[in-house]
Design an enzyme around this catalytic site. Structure first.
Site, PDB file in Angstrom:
ATOM      1  N   SER A  13     -15.581  66.269  28.720  1.00  0.00           N
ATOM      2  CA  SER A  13     -15.996  67.126  27.613  1.00  0.00           C
ATOM      3  C   SER A  13     -17.180  66.571  26.854  1.00  0.00           C
ATOM      4  CB  SER A  13     -14.814  67.333  26.661  1.00  0.00           C
ATOM      5  OG  SER A  13     -13.766  67.997  27.323  1.00  0.00           O
ATOM      6  N   GLU A  34     -18.941  60.411  38.031  1.00  0.00           N
ATOM      7  CA  GLU A  34     -17.583  60.903  37.832  1.00  0.00           C
ATOM      8  C   GLU A  34     -16.695  60.415  38.969  1.00  0.00           C
ATOM      9  OE1 GLU A  34     -14.105  62.411  37.074  1.00  0.00           O
ATOM     10  OE2 GLU A  34     -15.707  62.542  35.585  1.00  0.00           O
ATOM     11  N   ALA A  35     -15.517  59.918  38.613  1.00  0.00           N
ATOM     12  CA  ALA A  35     -14.602  59.399  39.630  1.00  0.00           C
ATOM     13  C   ALA A  35     -13.980  60.506  40.465  1.00  0.00           C
ATOM     14  CB  ALA A  35     -13.511  58.565  38.967  1.00  0.00           C
ATOM     15  N   HIS A 470      -3.655  64.897  23.524  1.00  0.00           N
ATOM     16  CA  HIS A 470      -4.854  64.766  22.695  1.00  0.00           C
ATOM     17  C   HIS A 470      -5.090  63.305  22.327  1.00  0.00           C
ATOM     18  CE1 HIS A 470      -4.127  69.177  21.186  1.00  0.00           C
ATOM     19  NE2 HIS A 470      -4.734  69.138  22.370  1.00  0.00           N
TER      20      HIS A 470
END
Length: 540
Positions: A13, A34-35, A470
């Site tokens: 995000s 990015e993995a 979160h």
């Protein structure tokens, strides 16, 4: 050796925003690593597909916490997005920024530039809102924010019942008065999930100065003479270095970014040495200040017509599928629970600290992890404590970068959290017992009518409650000795290294976290550009 000006670690995000904004300058070279994989699949793009991704390890890190003593030794499942878009590719797509007081509190802690008035322009800049532009919303940003595709009479009755118990009707939960009951908005565009990747990277991936690489596992940040010089990666079984001439930006989220700092020798020195990692920078706050939302669930059996469970079972679910494919509408085009109320657990609270939601459907996960809609009319609900005072931490289990850390969330360890959560459960029942919603309810299934005392409701929270997914705060922004980054998101004690993601939040926002993470990406990118250091020389 590959060389870039900026390396952004994590295409979630925040990271997608940072990479997109930095690459607007054609004079700099930006690498976004990015993995996980590309996530352009049907169930990722379909809003109602979130349940099918909940335990899908192709697109989900599928973490588990350590046993939580305050929950009677339960472990808690923590899904985290794994792939382009990060958790914005598997979440409920709720667009909720938090309360203005959240950001004013950040600023009051010694973080200039982070007050509500100063972050609002970044929320506005990122957004194209279906309702159009005004003082609180944008109409020209990359991220599309829309109203629910379908309204439902039960959701309307929840709003009316909340008003009956004194919660005001709101037209916009992301604008004044920031407290009340209303339909939510979602990061959905034309009936499809609109992830941070879809919004910020996909339209500009053709840029010659932007490289996006998937399937790349970052194992540490390379440090030299007190500065970040690049990253070590594991790709297709081989380890190699990639150099950054200006900055390395960690945007892996509140679980991955502190883990990378620890693996790189930045953290509590004694803990690092225990795992054989040389402590380059003593930073005892790395991995501390872990916060998350905890919710208590509800379910009610209701009258026929008060739930759309029947629309998602048997032959009807195939009809709904056809409807979605033909029109991008219907029940597959909606996000998580459509209505919510923001309220105060106690009269003296300075702002709303409860999020109360209802959804006109219910489901459970079967043994394989597939969501199965209940075969009777029912509605579900939740009570979320938005401003918990409980704090947890995370720690290394091993120096092996491929082994997940240990997560200790410490839910409900604060007595005030327990008191306010129980008050929230009771408020949710008051709404359910108020007209006109009460006329739809046959009886309460969860927690069940017999659960009436504080002790019984607390047992429900401990036994059946769950994470709001979160997690934030583990690389806290601040100026004290336990802060990990400064107010410009630079890692204390290290040059050319920043953290730009949910981990920098000093206190969790009183709302869902995705919108705030996008704002952090927007503001972080502006800071990086404003502070741009001359590129360092790299020996090849």
């Amino acid at each position: 050796m590959e060389i870039y000006d900026y390396i952004v670690v994590g295409a979630g995000s925040s990271g997608c925003v940072v990479a997109s904004r930095l690459s607007e300058d054609p004079a700099v070279r930006v690498l976004l690593v990015e993995a996980g994989p590309d996530m352009n699949t049907f169930w990722v793009r379909t809003p109602a597909g979130g349940g099918k991704l909940f335990m899908d390890r192709r697109f989900n890190w599928a973490f588990d916490t350590e046993p939580v003593p305050t929950l009677g030794g339960r472990t808690v499942y923590w899904p985290r997005g794994k792939g382009l878009g990060g958790s914005s590719s598997i979440n409920g797509m709720i667009y909720m920024r938090g309360q203005p007081g959240d950001f004013d509190h950040w600023a009051a802690l010694g973080n200039p530039g982070w007050s509500w008035a100063e972050v609002l322009p970044y929320f506005v800049r990122s957004e194209t809102n279906q309702r159009g532009a005004n003082d609180y919303h944008g109409a020209q940003g990359p991220l599309h924010v829309s109203d629910a595709a379908i309204t439902h009479p039960t959701a309307d009755d929840f709003i009316a019942a909340a008003q009956q118990i004194g919660i005001r009707r709101s037209e916009d939960l992301n604008g004044p008065p920031h407290e009340g009951v209303a339909y939510r908005q979602y990061t959905i565009r034309n009936g499809r999930r609109h992830t941070s990747y879809n919004a910020f990277i996909e339209p500009v991936r053709h840029r010659g100065n932007l490289t996006v690489r998937t399937g790349v596992r970052v194992t540490r940040v390379a440090l030299e003479s007190g500065e970040a010089t690049g990253i070590e990666v594991l790709e297709r079984g081989e380890r190699r270095m990639i150099a950054a001439t200006r900055e390395v930006i960690l945007s892996g989220g509140a679980l991955a970014s502190p883990h990378l700092l620890m693996l790189s020798g930045i953290g509590d020195a004694a803990e690092l040495r225990r795992h054989g990692i040389a402590a380059t920078v003593e930073s005892p706050g790395v991995g501390r200040n872990l916060q998350d939302h905890w919710f208590g669930s509800f379910a009610w059996r209701v009258t026929p017509g008060s739930s759309y469970n029947h629309r998602l079972r048997g032959l009807r679910k195939y009809l709904e599928g056809a409807r979605y494919l033909l029109t991008r509408g219907g029940y597959l085009a909606i996000g998580a629970a459509p209505v919510t109320a923001y309220a105060r657990s106690e009269p003296g609270r300075p702002e709303a600290d409860l999020q109360l939601t209802v959804s006109p459907m219910t489901f459970k996960f079967d043994a394989s992890g597939e969501p199965v809609v209940d075969d009777f009319p029912a509605i579900g609900g939740s009570m979320v404590l938005l401003t918990p005072d409980s704090r947890g931490h995370m720690a290394l289990k091993s120096s092996d970068p491929l082994q997940a850390p240990a997560f200790h969330p410490n839910y409900l360890s604060d007595a005030g959290d327990i008191r306010r959560s129980i008050a929230g459960l009771r408020m949710m029942r008051r709404i359910a017992e108020a007209a006109p919603l009460a006329s739809r309810i046959i009886h309460e299934l969860v927690p069940g009518a017999p659960a009436t005392t504080d002790e019984q409701l607390l047992a429900h929270l401990r036994t059946n409650g769950n994470s709001g997914w979160h997690q934030v705060g583990t690389c806290r922004m601040g100026v004290d000795e336990r802060a990990v980054v400064d107010p410009r998101l630079r890692v204390h004690g290290v040059g050319r290294l920043r953290v730009v993601d949910a981990s920098i939040m000093p206190r969790i926002v009183a709302g869902n976290t995705n919108a705030a993470c996008i704002m952090i990406g927007e503001k972080g990118a502006d800071m990086i550009r404003a502070d741009a250091a001359p590129p360092r020389a790299v020996s090849i």
